[in-house]
Design a protein around this motif. Structure first.
Motif, PDB file in Angstrom:
ATOM      1  N   THR A   1       0.867  -1.184   0.000  1.00 37.82           N
ATOM      2  CA  THR A   1       0.000   0.000   0.000  1.00 37.82           C
ATOM      3  C   THR A   1       0.903   1.233   0.000  1.00 37.82           C
ATOM      4  O   THR A   1       2.106   1.132   0.297  1.00 37.82           O
ATOM      5  N   PRO A   2       0.354   2.413  -0.302  1.00 42.32           N
ATOM      6  CA  PRO A   2       1.173   3.627  -0.227  1.00 42.32           C
ATOM      7  C   PRO A   2       1.812   3.832   1.154  1.00 42.32           C
ATOM      8  O   PRO A   2       2.978   4.224   1.243  1.00 42.32           O
ATOM      9  N   ALA A   3       1.081   3.547   2.230  1.00 48.74           N
ATOM     10  CA  ALA A   3       1.638   3.705   3.580  1.00 48.74           C
ATOM     11  C   ALA A   3       2.782   2.727   3.824  1.00 48.74           C
ATOM     12  O   ALA A   3       3.794   3.080   4.440  1.00 48.74           O
ATOM     13  N   GLU A   4       2.657   1.490   3.343  1.00 37.94           N
ATOM     14  CA  GLU A   4       3.712   0.493   3.496  1.00 37.94           C
ATOM     15  C   GLU A   4       4.957   0.906   2.710  1.00 37.94           C
ATOM     16  O   GLU A   4       6.087   0.802   3.207  1.00 37.94           O
ATOM     17  N   PHE A   5       4.749   1.381   1.487  1.00 42.40           N
ATOM     18  CA  PHE A   5       5.865   1.828   0.655  1.00 42.40           C
ATOM     19  C   PHE A   5       6.595   3.000   1.320  1.00 42.40           C
ATOM     20  O   PHE A   5       7.824   3.035   1.364  1.00 42.40           O
ATOM     21  N   GLN A   6       5.839   3.959   1.831  1.00 41.40           N
ATOM     22  CA  GLN A   6       6.438   5.116   2.493  1.00 41.40           C
ATOM     23  C   GLN A   6       7.237   4.686   3.722  1.00 41.40           C
ATOM     24  O   GLN A   6       8.346   5.154   3.939  1.00 41.40           O
ATOM     25  N   ARG A   7       6.686   3.794   4.532  1.00 37.57           N
ATOM     26  CA  ARG A   7       7.390   3.291   5.721  1.00 37.57           C
ATOM     27  C   ARG A   7       8.702   2.627   5.308  1.00 37.57           C
ATOM     28  O   ARG A   7       9.750   2.843   5.911  1.00 37.57           O
ATOM     29  N   ALA A   8       8.667   1.813   4.252  1.00 34.72           N
ATOM     30  CA  ALA A   8       9.874   1.126   3.776  1.00 34.72           C
ATOM     31  C   ALA A   8      10.915   2.115   3.252  1.00 34.72           C
ATOM     32  O   ALA A   8      12.105   1.968   3.516  1.00 34.72           O
ATOM     33  N   ALA A   9      10.454   3.131   2.523  1.00 39.01           N
ATOM     34  CA  ALA A   9      11.373   4.105   1.935  1.00 39.01           C
ATOM     35  C   ALA A   9      12.033   4.995   2.982  1.00 39.01           C
ATOM     36  O   ALA A   9      13.172   5.424   2.808  1.00 39.01           O
ATOM     37  N   GLU A  10      11.334   5.259   4.069  1.00 37.71           N
ATOM     38  CA  GLU A  10      11.830   6.204   5.074  1.00 37.71           C
ATOM     39  C   GLU A  10      12.517   5.536   6.257  1.00 37.71           C
ATOM     40  O   GLU A  10      13.059   6.221   7.111  1.00 37.71           O
ATOM     41  N   ASN A  11      12.507   4.212   6.322  1.00 37.12           N
ATOM     42  CA  ASN A  11      12.956   3.553   7.536  1.00 37.12           C
ATOM     43  C   ASN A  11      13.884   2.388   7.210  1.00 37.12           C
ATOM     44  O   ASN A  11      13.467   1.419   6.605  1.00 37.12           O
ATOM     45  N   ASP A  12      15.145   2.474   7.633  1.00 33.34           N
ATOM     46  CA  ASP A  12      16.083   1.364   7.430  1.00 33.34           C
ATOM     47  C   ASP A  12      15.656   0.122   8.194  1.00 33.34           C
ATOM     48  O   ASP A  12      16.048  -0.982   7.847  1.00 33.34           O
ATOM     49  N   GLY A  13      14.883   0.288   9.232  1.00 32.79           N
ATOM     50  CA  GLY A  13      14.433  -0.830  10.043  1.00 32.79           C
ATOM     51  C   GLY A  13      13.078  -1.349   9.612  1.00 32.79           C
ATOM     52  O   GLY A  13      12.213  -1.591  10.443  1.00 32.79           O
ATOM     53  N   PHE A  14      12.862  -1.516   8.318  1.00 33.92           N
ATOM     54  CA  PHE A  14      11.605  -2.040   7.783  1.00 33.92           C
ATOM     55  C   PHE A  14      11.879  -3.385   7.137  1.00 33.92           C
ATOM     56  O   PHE A  14      12.794  -3.522   6.322  1.00 33.92           O
ATOM     57  N   PHE A  15      11.088  -4.392   7.504  1.00 34.06           N
ATOM     58  CA  PHE A  15      11.230  -5.721   6.942  1.00 34.06           C
ATOM     59  C   PHE A  15       9.917  -6.141   6.299  1.00 34.06           C
ATOM     60  O   PHE A  15       8.863  -6.068   6.932  1.00 34.06           O
ATOM     61  N   LEU A  16       9.978  -6.574   5.057  1.00 38.77           N
ATOM     62  CA  LEU A  16       8.837  -7.188   4.384  1.00 38.77           C
ATOM     63  C   LEU A  16       8.975  -8.682   4.604  1.00 38.77           C
ATOM     64  O   LEU A  16       9.981  -9.289   4.234  1.00 38.77           O
ATOM     65  N   VAL A  17       7.974  -9.284   5.239  1.00 39.50           N
ATOM     66  CA  VAL A  17       8.016 -10.698   5.582  1.00 39.50           C
ATOM     67  C   VAL A  17       6.872 -11.407   4.881  1.00 39.50           C
ATOM     68  O   VAL A  17       5.715 -11.014   5.020  1.00 39.50           O
ATOM     69  N   THR A  18       7.201 -12.430   4.097  1.00 40.91           N
ATOM     70  CA  THR A  18       6.170 -13.239   3.461  1.00 40.91           C
ATOM     71  C   THR A  18       6.093 -14.583   4.180  1.00 40.91           C
ATOM     72  O   THR A  18       7.116 -15.195   4.482  1.00 40.91           O
ATOM     73  N   VAL A  19       4.865 -14.990   4.465  1.00 42.49           N
ATOM     74  CA  VAL A  19       4.615 -16.276   5.107  1.00 42.49           C
ATOM     75  C   VAL A  19       3.729 -17.064   4.145  1.00 42.49           C
ATOM     76  O   VAL A  19       2.644 -16.615   3.795  1.00 42.49           O
ATOM     77  N   CYS A  20       4.207 -18.219   3.703  1.00 45.27           N
ATOM     78  CA  CYS A  20       3.506 -19.004   2.687  1.00 45.27           C
ATOM     79  C   CYS A  20       3.199 -20.406   3.190  1.00 45.27           C
ATOM     80  O   CYS A  20       3.851 -20.905   4.095  1.00 45.27           O
ATOM     81  N   GLY A  21       2.204 -21.024   2.589  1.00 47.08           N
ATOM     82  CA  GLY A  21       1.840 -22.394   2.915  1.00 47.08           C
ATOM     83  C   GLY A  21       1.051 -22.521   4.202  1.00 47.08           C
ATOM     84  O   GLY A  21       1.162 -23.513   4.906  1.00 47.08           O
ATOM     85  N   LEU A  22       0.217 -21.529   4.502  1.00 46.56           N
ATOM     86  CA  LEU A  22      -0.521 -21.537   5.762  1.00 46.56           C
ATOM     87  C   LEU A  22      -1.705 -22.495   5.786  1.00 46.56           C
ATOM     88  O   LEU A  22      -2.156 -22.878   6.854  1.00 46.56           O
ATOM     89  N   GLU A  23      -2.205 -22.882   4.627  1.00 49.84           N
ATOM     90  CA  GLU A  23      -3.337 -23.811   4.600  1.00 49.84           C
ATOM     91  C   GLU A  23      -2.827 -25.245   4.692  1.00 49.84           C
ATOM     92  O   GLU A  23      -1.880 -25.619   3.990  1.00 49.84           O
ATOM     93  N   ALA A  24      -3.447 -26.029   5.533  1.00 46.13           N
ATOM     94  CA  ALA A  24      -3.037 -27.421   5.722  1.00 46.13           C
ATOM     95  C   ALA A  24      -3.059 -28.167   4.400  1.00 46.13           C
ATOM     96  O   ALA A  24      -3.995 -28.029   3.610  1.00 46.13           O
ATOM     97  N   GLY A  25      -2.018 -28.929   4.145  1.00 46.79           N
ATOM     98  CA  GLY A  25      -1.954 -29.746   2.944  1.00 46.79           C
ATOM     99  C   GLY A  25      -1.367 -29.059   1.737  1.00 46.79           C
ATOM    100  O   GLY A  25      -1.246 -29.660   0.682  1.00 46.79           O
ATOM    101  N   THR A  26      -0.980 -27.777   1.849  1.00 43.91           N
ATOM    102  CA  THR A  26      -0.430 -27.070   0.690  1.00 43.91           C
ATOM    103  C   THR A  26       1.086 -27.139   0.645  1.00 43.91           C
ATOM    104  O   THR A  26       1.702 -26.608  -0.253  1.00 43.91           O
ATOM    105  N   GLY A  27       1.692 -27.765   1.610  1.00 41.86           N
ATOM    106  CA  GLY A  27       3.150 -27.850   1.657  1.00 41.86           C
ATOM    107  C   GLY A  27       3.670 -27.262   2.944  1.00 41.86           C
ATOM    108  O   GLY A  27       2.889 -26.829   3.800  1.00 41.86           O
ATOM    109  N   PRO A  28       4.982 -27.230   3.085  1.00 37.49           N
ATOM    110  CA  PRO A  28       5.545 -26.689   4.321  1.00 37.49           C
ATOM    111  C   PRO A  28       5.335 -25.180   4.422  1.00 37.49           C
ATOM    112  O   PRO A  28       5.263 -24.483   3.417  1.00 37.49           O
ATOM    113  N   VAL A  29       5.228 -24.689   5.637  1.00 40.63           N
ATOM    114  CA  VAL A  29       5.131 -23.248   5.877  1.00 40.63           C
ATOM    115  C   VAL A  29       6.523 -22.666   5.716  1.00 40.63           C
ATOM    116  O   VAL A  29       7.503 -23.221   6.214  1.00 40.63           O
ATOM    117  N   SER A  30       6.630 -21.558   4.994  1.00 39.72           N
ATOM    118  CA  SER A  30       7.922 -20.896   4.827  1.00 39.72           C
ATOM    119  C   SER A  30       7.806 -19.430   5.181  1.00 39.72           C
ATOM    120  O   SER A  30       6.766 -18.813   5.005  1.00 39.72           O
TER     121      SER A  30
END
Length: 93
Positions: free
Chosen positions: A54-83
């Motif tokens: 979102t625009p707010a997320e982009f602005q936070r990332a651009a202005e802050n060295d301490g910003f981490f984008l974290v992706t969490v995948c495979g949350l539904e049972a049976g779709t594979g391991p969670v990463s």
């Protein structure tokens, strides 16, 4: 669910990684005790080819060295391991 997975991956608790999702316009979903911001993108299956901010997320990332984008995948049972994957922003300031 994704925040719980991230806490487990970072070996942290509720005090160390505070949930900000109820606060709109911050541009992040969580804040740790070192004032680093985390934007969580959660997917029930595999990670998509692109992740949108979102625009707010982009602005936070651009202005802050301490910003981490974290992706969490495979949350539904049976779709594979969670990463969990993380990418840190680097500003040019």
């Amino acid at each position: 669910m994704a925040l719980g997975v991230v806490r487990k991956a970072l070996a942290t608790d509720d005090v160390w990684l505070r949930d900000l999702r109820a606060q709109r316009g911050i541009g992040a979903d969580a804040l740790d005790a070192l004032t680093r911001f985390y934007e969580l993108k959660a997917y029930k299956d595999a990670e998509p080819d692109r992740v949108l901010l979102t625009p707010a997320e982009f602005q936070r990332a651009a202005e802050n060295d301490g910003f981490f984008l974290v992706t969490v995948c495979g949350l539904e049972a049976g779709t594979g391991p969670v990463s969990v994957a993380s990418s840190r922003s680097r500003s040019n300031n």
